[in-house]
Write a protein that holds these residues in place. Structure first.
Motif, PDB file in Angstrom:
ATOM      1  N   CYS A  91     -20.799  83.891-103.825  1.00  0.00           N
ATOM      2  CA  CYS A  91     -21.928  84.420-104.580  1.00  0.00           C
ATOM      3  C   CYS A  91     -21.780  84.094-106.066  1.00  0.00           C
ATOM      4  O   CYS A  91     -20.736  84.344-106.668  1.00  0.00           O
ATOM      5  CB  CYS A  91     -22.040  85.926-104.371  1.00  0.00           C
ATOM      6  N   CYS A  94     -21.560  87.919-107.916  1.00  0.00           N
ATOM      7  CA  CYS A  94     -20.455  88.869-107.726  1.00  0.00           C
ATOM      8  C   CYS A  94     -19.162  88.205-107.285  1.00  0.00           C
ATOM      9  O   CYS A  94     -18.102  88.831-107.302  1.00  0.00           O
ATOM     10  CB  CYS A  94     -20.854  89.978-106.751  1.00  0.00           C
ATOM     11  N   CYS A 112     -25.247  86.404-102.589  1.00  0.00           N
ATOM     12  CA  CYS A 112     -25.221  87.247-101.401  1.00  0.00           C
ATOM     13  C   CYS A 112     -26.525  88.027-101.345  1.00  0.00           C
ATOM     14  O   CYS A 112     -27.289  88.049-102.307  1.00  0.00           O
ATOM     15  CB  CYS A 112     -24.005  88.180-101.424  1.00  0.00           C
ATOM     16  N   CYS A 115     -26.965  90.722-104.182  1.00  0.00           N
ATOM     17  CA  CYS A 115     -27.223  90.158-105.508  1.00  0.00           C
ATOM     18  C   CYS A 115     -28.598  89.488-105.574  1.00  0.00           C
ATOM     19  O   CYS A 115     -29.287  89.579-106.587  1.00  0.00           O
ATOM     20  CB  CYS A 115     -26.129  89.175-105.900  1.00  0.00           C
TER      21      CYS A 115
HETATM   22 ZN   LIG Z   1     -23.239  88.817-104.759  1.00  0.00          ZN
END
Ligand SMILES: [Zn+2]
Length: 121
Positions: A91, A94, A112, A115
């Protein structure tokens, strides 16, 4: 975890997706070019020509499709670049692994689900 999920066939998938995107984009480029040529050869003014409206609508439609195809290609290229950098499947926000199911469903995902939802994408 900072290891990308195993994606054996990802390179092939991305290559195939890229080929499709390139073909689609060049077909739309050709269609836009053809329409531009048609429009140039059309000496009648749009306002009094019923065909003019049709051409404008077709123009807008093709431009929309074309920019969509260009965006798809950009996204695929971005993923290929991320893959080269070893961060594909991680991701962008994150840093966690993107679930393989998500990458299969959305090969150009760079975030992801959490997010992406937060980013409104
Ligand atoms: Zn993420």
């Amino acid at each position: 975890m900072r290891t990308p999920p195993p994606l054996d066939d990802r390179d092939a998938e991305l290559d195939a997706a890229r080929s499709v995107a390139v073909v689609r984009l060049s077909a739309l480029d050709a269609a836009v070019g053809q329409l531009r040529a048609d429009r140039r050869s059309d000496t009648a003014d749009d306002e009094h020509d019923p065909e003019g409206v049709t051409l404008s609508a077709e123009w807008a439609r093709l431009e929309g499709l074309r920019s969509g195809a260009a965006r798809d290609l950009d996204e695929i290229d971005a993923v290929i670049a991320r893959r080269r950098d070893g961060v594909d499947g991680i991701c962008a926000d994150c840093g966690r692994s993107i679930p393989i199911e998500r990458l299969r469903a959305r090969p150009t995902a760079t975030r992801c689900v959490d997010c992406a939802a937060r980013a409104g994408a």
